[in-house]
Motif scaffolding. Structure first.
Motif, PDB file in Angstrom:
ATOM      1  N   GLY A  24      24.157  11.446  -9.150  1.00 48.36           N
ATOM      2  CA  GLY A  24      24.561  12.421  -8.429  1.00 48.36           C
ATOM      3  C   GLY A  24      23.711  13.534  -8.959  1.00 48.36           C
ATOM      4  N   ASN A  26      24.217  16.301 -10.921  1.00 46.67           N
ATOM      5  CA  ASN A  26      23.961  16.576 -12.392  1.00 46.67           C
ATOM      6  C   ASN A  26      23.116  15.586 -12.954  1.00 46.67           C
ATOM      7  N   GLY A  27      23.359  14.344 -12.643  1.00 42.20           N
ATOM      8  CA  GLY A  27      22.744  13.257 -13.532  1.00 42.20           C
ATOM      9  C   GLY A  27      21.025  13.591 -13.159  1.00 42.20           C
ATOM     10  N   ASP A  45      21.750   4.330 -10.981  1.00 36.49           N
ATOM     11  CA  ASP A  45      23.062   4.634 -10.173  1.00 36.49           C
ATOM     12  C   ASP A  45      23.535   3.239  -9.534  1.00 36.49           C
ATOM     13  N   ASP A  48      23.126   4.142  -4.191  1.00 42.15           N
ATOM     14  CA  ASP A  48      22.185   5.196  -4.004  1.00 42.15           C
ATOM     15  C   ASP A  48      22.192   6.286  -4.463  1.00 42.15           C
ATOM     16  N   SER A  51      25.297   9.666  -3.480  1.00 40.69           N
ATOM     17  CA  SER A  51      26.131   8.813  -2.970  1.00 40.69           C
ATOM     18  C   SER A  51      27.540   8.888  -3.334  1.00 40.69           C
ATOM     19  N   GLY A  52      27.836   9.871  -4.379  1.00 40.85           N
ATOM     20  CA  GLY A  52      29.181  10.095  -4.896  1.00 40.85           C
ATOM     21  C   GLY A  52      29.685  11.590  -4.448  1.00 40.85           C
ATOM     22  N   SER A  57      29.889  17.344  -0.458  1.00 41.85           N
ATOM     23  CA  SER A  57      30.045  18.831  -0.456  1.00 41.85           C
ATOM     24  C   SER A  57      30.336  19.653   0.611  1.00 41.85           C
ATOM     25  N   MET A  60      27.659  24.224   0.849  1.00 40.76           N
ATOM     26  CA  MET A  60      27.587  25.395   0.440  1.00 40.76           C
ATOM     27  C   MET A  60      26.826  25.823  -0.907  1.00 40.76           C
ATOM     28  N   VAL A 207      21.624  -0.057  -9.698  1.00 41.26           N
ATOM     29  CA  VAL A 207      21.728  -0.712 -10.971  1.00 41.26           C
ATOM     30  C   VAL A 207      23.093   0.259 -11.608  1.00 41.26           C
ATOM     31  N   SER A 208      23.962  -0.712 -12.108  1.00 39.94           N
ATOM     32  CA  SER A 208      25.341  -0.169 -12.682  1.00 39.94           C
ATOM     33  C   SER A 208      25.378  -0.396 -14.021  1.00 39.94           C
ATOM     34  N   PRO A 241      33.326  11.643 -10.625  1.00 39.52           N
ATOM     35  CA  PRO A 241      34.716  11.237 -10.425  1.00 39.52           C
ATOM     36  C   PRO A 241      34.898   9.915 -11.298  1.00 39.52           C
ATOM     37  N   HIS A 264      35.523  16.494   5.649  1.00 44.98           N
ATOM     38  CA  HIS A 264      35.000  17.323   6.589  1.00 44.98           C
ATOM     39  C   HIS A 264      34.783  16.343   7.606  1.00 44.98           C
ATOM     40  N   TRP A 388      27.718  22.118  -7.229  1.00 44.93           N
ATOM     41  CA  TRP A 388      26.429  21.717  -6.794  1.00 44.93           C
ATOM     42  C   TRP A 388      25.681  22.656  -7.127  1.00 44.93           C
TER      43      TRP A 388
HETATM   44  C1  LIG Z   1      34.948  17.626  -1.052  1.00 43.54           C
HETATM   45  C2  LIG Z   1      33.998  18.509  -1.625  1.00 43.54           C
HETATM   46  C3  LIG Z   1      33.094  19.839  -1.583  1.00 43.54           C
HETATM   47  C4  LIG Z   1      32.488  20.366  -2.378  1.00 43.54           C
HETATM   48  N1  LIG Z   1      31.765  21.433  -2.020  1.00 43.54           N
HETATM   49  C5  LIG Z   1      31.042  22.149  -2.752  1.00 43.54           C
HETATM   50  C6  LIG Z   1      30.238  22.998  -2.184  1.00 43.54           C
HETATM   51  O1  LIG Z   1      30.086  23.672  -1.101  1.00 43.54           O
HETATM   52  N2  LIG Z   1      29.334  23.942  -3.197  1.00 43.54           N
HETATM   53  C7  LIG Z   1      29.181  23.486  -4.511  1.00 43.54           C
HETATM   54  O2  LIG Z   1      28.505  24.040  -5.193  1.00 43.54           O
HETATM   55  N3  LIG Z   1      29.838  22.488  -4.932  1.00 43.54           N
HETATM   56  C8  LIG Z   1      30.547  21.852  -3.991  1.00 43.54           C
HETATM   57  N4  LIG Z   1      31.211  20.525  -4.320  1.00 43.54           N
HETATM   58  C9  LIG Z   1      31.078  20.304  -5.902  1.00 43.54           C
HETATM   59  C10 LIG Z   1      29.951  19.196  -6.003  1.00 43.54           C
HETATM   60  O3  LIG Z   1      29.687  18.641  -4.973  1.00 43.54           O
HETATM   61  C11 LIG Z   1      30.260  18.257  -7.354  1.00 43.54           C
HETATM   62  O4  LIG Z   1      30.495  19.013  -8.264  1.00 43.54           O
HETATM   63  C12 LIG Z   1      28.768  17.640  -7.763  1.00 43.54           C
HETATM   64  O5  LIG Z   1      28.359  17.065  -6.543  1.00 43.54           O
HETATM   65  C13 LIG Z   1      29.348  16.608  -8.773  1.00 43.54           C
HETATM   66  O6  LIG Z   1      28.026  15.998  -9.008  1.00 43.54           O
HETATM   67  P1  LIG Z   1      27.848  14.935 -10.184  1.00 43.54           P
HETATM   68  O7  LIG Z   1      26.458  14.470 -10.215  1.00 43.54           O
HETATM   69  O8  LIG Z   1      28.677  15.186 -11.288  1.00 43.54           O
HETATM   70  O9  LIG Z   1      28.920  13.744  -9.314  1.00 43.54           O
HETATM   71  P2  LIG Z   1      28.607  12.593  -8.409  1.00 43.54           P
HETATM   72  O10 LIG Z   1      27.726  12.860  -7.425  1.00 43.54           O
HETATM   73  O11 LIG Z   1      29.742  11.917  -8.003  1.00 43.54           O
HETATM   74  O12 LIG Z   1      27.754  11.510  -9.077  1.00 43.54           O
HETATM   75  C14 LIG Z   1      27.937  10.632  -9.878  1.00 43.54           C
HETATM   76  C15 LIG Z   1      27.298   9.048  -9.626  1.00 43.54           C
HETATM   77  O13 LIG Z   1      27.668   8.161 -10.648  1.00 43.54           O
HETATM   78  C16 LIG Z   1      27.490   6.721 -10.063  1.00 43.54           C
HETATM   79  N5  LIG Z   1      28.468   5.800 -10.983  1.00 43.54           N
HETATM   80  C17 LIG Z   1      29.733   5.803 -11.104  1.00 43.54           C
HETATM   81  N6  LIG Z   1      29.899   4.649 -11.846  1.00 43.54           N
HETATM   82  C18 LIG Z   1      28.899   4.349 -12.269  1.00 43.54           C
HETATM   83  C19 LIG Z   1      28.359   3.183 -12.923  1.00 43.54           C
HETATM   84  N7  LIG Z   1      29.279   2.481 -13.578  1.00 43.54           N
HETATM   85  N8  LIG Z   1      27.189   2.491 -13.034  1.00 43.54           N
HETATM   86  C20 LIG Z   1      25.956   3.661 -12.461  1.00 43.54           C
HETATM   87  N9  LIG Z   1      26.384   4.622 -11.736  1.00 43.54           N
HETATM   88  C21 LIG Z   1      27.807   4.827 -11.604  1.00 43.54           C
HETATM   89  C22 LIG Z   1      28.025   7.105  -8.532  1.00 43.54           C
HETATM   90  O14 LIG Z   1      27.656   6.154  -7.659  1.00 43.54           O
HETATM   91  C23 LIG Z   1      27.544   8.597  -8.258  1.00 43.54           C
HETATM   92  O15 LIG Z   1      26.464   8.442  -7.596  1.00 43.54           O
HETATM   93  C24 LIG Z   1      32.136  19.873  -3.562  1.00 43.54           C
HETATM   94  C25 LIG Z   1      32.619  18.604  -3.965  1.00 43.54           C
HETATM   95  C26 LIG Z   1      33.622  18.060  -3.148  1.00 43.54           C
HETATM   96  C27 LIG Z   1      33.964  16.651  -3.160  1.00 43.54           C
END
Ligand SMILES: Cc1cc2nc3c(=O)[nH]c(=O)nc-3n(C[C@H](O)[C@H](O)[C@H](O)COP(=O)(O)OP(=O)(O)OC[C@H]3O[C@@H](n4cnc5c(N)ncnc54)[C@H](O)[C@@H]3O)c2cc1C
Length: 557
Positions: A24, A26-27, A45, A48, A51-52, A57, A60, A207-208, A241, A264, A388
């Protein structure tokens, strides 16, 4: 390196310094920062890239004005600075967005965002306007002297209705301030991945993380179902998550995440699109839920919910959420009818918020933190929370901690580093014209076509155009504005594995409601040529895409 080459390189040398689980934002942000600083880093990941949560989001790039209400000044200040950087570093994907808050005199539990702002729920609306004014003044101050976006503006009822005649006439004031619109979070992430690979990082989608065996971390290639072992010096758990589940796979019991679901809808509704006049409308309902009406190309996104959930895999936009969103929009624009026939796409995801005992979901912090565990001698850093918008700052913090552990000194930072097609981006119309004319001279493509590509890919359009110019091209028969060689470029250069990667994440085709059954067939056939799929693989890909579009996005073909 292509996918097979990366996997072979890992089998030959299974000790990358850092393994990042989860691509995602952050990663991927941490991946880019580490690669840029010469760290041997592998990103995987299970699906793709993006994709989480990052694909769910509200699009914004924002400081989060409502977080001021929770006293999160540090977070808002940081996020406003990051919003400005996103607009500057990725101008092709993040644009300034006028955002309007409507304020009403009679709230009665409705449209009370302004008053919720400082918990003055029962005060008259005039006070609410004063409070909002104070908040926006602070917000403007955080923007700093660069004025990446204009200052806020207040309007009384007459001026508001002059500007937005379809707005509920009970409106007393509107306040318009600026944030950023992320036009494609998915492309933004993919372009970051490609930038990081150019610096020497290695990234694998599908790749998990599959388990642990002593010091061996087990990864599974989801295409071949084969597993392979790695011995990284450090693991970054960026599974959003799924962080606790991923830690569980490593044998660590954690409870870092208390996610909330948000959904959404994308509407094809020219009347509503015209009524908002390119503004996002944004307010908070009595229960703390954000309601937004967001211009998205010629469509409108509406949302969102904030509901605690246990299983992030099961999130879907429900009929109750749909009804709620439609009802809320109707209260702001009461003469505009919205029905199920206007919905072209649905999306839903889980915010990876820190586990919390807060009374309402709106009070849970959106700030980010790194949690540290140990797996034998190997540190595991879990990236909890965040937005984000603040990903770059969070990634910097993660990369600093990783490099500190590895004894590596930072020599580059990402503050002003352009992203993908934001590199060499023209800053005026004249510059843009000159650039496109230059491309035209060596590609012979019509200027209108180059404009189209530039709008979609920023300066990466040059590479796309050169690829197109190298062979006979044809427009797609099923989707206007795209061509066969353009799709071929994406297939060959952007780590596409499945058909849905193209539909949902390298383009906005599905989200804009442009996918029909004939379009699926045509796009699958082009990918089949580029990715050497046989007939059986091609129909498996089509079936997979149909299933995902129906199940996750309510699109029935
Ligand atoms: C409804 C909603 C609205 C939002 N709106 C905004 C906004 O408007 N502006 C803003 O700044 N932020 C917003 N956010 C917050 C923001 O989207 C998230 O904080 C941010 O995208 C989190 O990114 P992440 O990389 O931590 O997690 P993710 O994007 O969930 O990435 C985690 C990844 O880990 C992978 N994964 C999980 N388990 C495994 C495994 N065992 N092996 C390999 N891969 C794995 C998943 O496939 C996924 O791709 C919103 C979030 C949501 C849900």
């Amino acid at each position: 390196m292509n996918r097979n080459e990366i996997i072979t390189s890992l089998k030959n040398n299974p000790s990358p310094a850092v393994l990042i689980v989860g691509a995602g934002i952050n990663g991927v942000g941490a991946f880019r920062d580490l690669a840029l600083n010469g760290v041997d880093v592998l990103l995987v990941d299970r699906d793709d890239f993006c994709s989480g949560a990052s694909a769910a989001s509200s699009h914004m790039a924002h400081g989060g004005i409502r977080y001021l209400e929770n006293g999160e000044f540090r977070l808002v200040r940081e996020a406003v600075g990051e919003r400005n950087r996103m607009i500057q570093n990725a101008p092709h994907l993040v644009r300034p967005l006028p955002t309007t808050v409507p304020m009403f005199k009679i709230f009665s539990g409705l449209l009370n965002a302004p008053l919720k702002f400082l918990n003055w729920l029962d005060r008259p609306s005039e006070r609410g306007a004063v409070v909002i004014k104070a908040g926006l003044t602070l917000y403007d101050a955080y923007t700093g002297k660069t004025r990446t976006v204009p200052r806020h503006q207040f309007r009384n009822r007459t001026d508001s209705l002059d500007r937005w005649p379809r707005l509920n006439p009970l409106v007393r004031f509107t306040a318009t301030y600026y944030d950023g619109a992320i036009l494609s979070p998915e492309r933004y992430t993919a372009e970051l991945v490609l930038d990081a690979e150019a610096e020497g990082g290695r990234a694998l989608n599908y790749v998990s993380l599959a388990g642990i065996d002593g010091q061996n971390v087990i990864l599974r290639d989801k295409l071949t179902l084969q597993t392979f072992n790695l011995q990284p010096k450090l693991i970054v758990n960026a599974a959003g998550p799924w962080i606790d589940a991923a830690n569980g796979t490593l044998g660590l019991r954690t409870r870092y995440i208390g996610g909330t679901k948000g959904s959404h809808l994308v509407l094809d509704h020219p009347e509503l699109r015209a009524a908002i006049r390119g503004n996002e409308f944004f307010f908070e309902n009595k229960d703390g839920r954000i309601v937004l009406i967001f211009p998205f190309y010629d469509k409108v996104i509406i949302g969102t919910s904030d509901i605690p959930v246990e299983d992030p895999d099961e999130t879907r936009c429900t009929p109750e959420e749909e009804r709620y969103f439609i009802e809320m929009v109707a209260r702001v624009f009461p003469t505009i009818q919205i029905g199920p026939e206007h919905i072209v796409f649905r999306f839903s995801g889980v915010r990876p918020l820190a586990y919390s005992h807060a009374k309402t979901t709106g009070q849970i912090t959106r700030d980010h933190e790194i949690q540290e565990d140990k797996l034998g001698g190997i540190p595991v850093y879990s990236l909890v929370g965040g937005k984000w918008t603040s990903y770059r700052a969070f990634s910097e913090q993660v990369a600093d901690k990783v490099m500190d552990f590895l004894g590596i000194k930072r020599n580059k930072d990402t503050r002003q580093l352009p992203i993908g097609g934001g590199r060499g981006y023209p800053r005026s119309d004249e510059e843009r014209q000159r650039l496109l004319q230059g491309w035209q001279a060596w590609t012979n493509l019509p200027l209108t076509r180059l404009e189209e590509l530039f709008d979609r890919y920023g300066t990466l359009a040059e590479k796309v155009a050169l690829h197109i110019a190298k062979g006979p091209d044809q427009p797609l028969e099923t989707v206007a504005g795209y061509s066969r060689r353009e799709i071929g470029y994406l297939a060959g250069h952007e780590k596409i594995v499945h058909l849905d990667d193209l539909l949902l994440r390298r383009s906005n085709l599905a989200m804009l409601g442009l996918i029909t059954r004939p379009a699926l067939d045509e796009l699958a056939q082009i990918l089949a040529e580029s990715l050497a799929w046989d007939a059986e693989e091609q129909s498996t890909e089509i079936a997979r895409a149909i299933e995902i579009l129906a199940d996750k996005h309510g699109v029935r073909l």
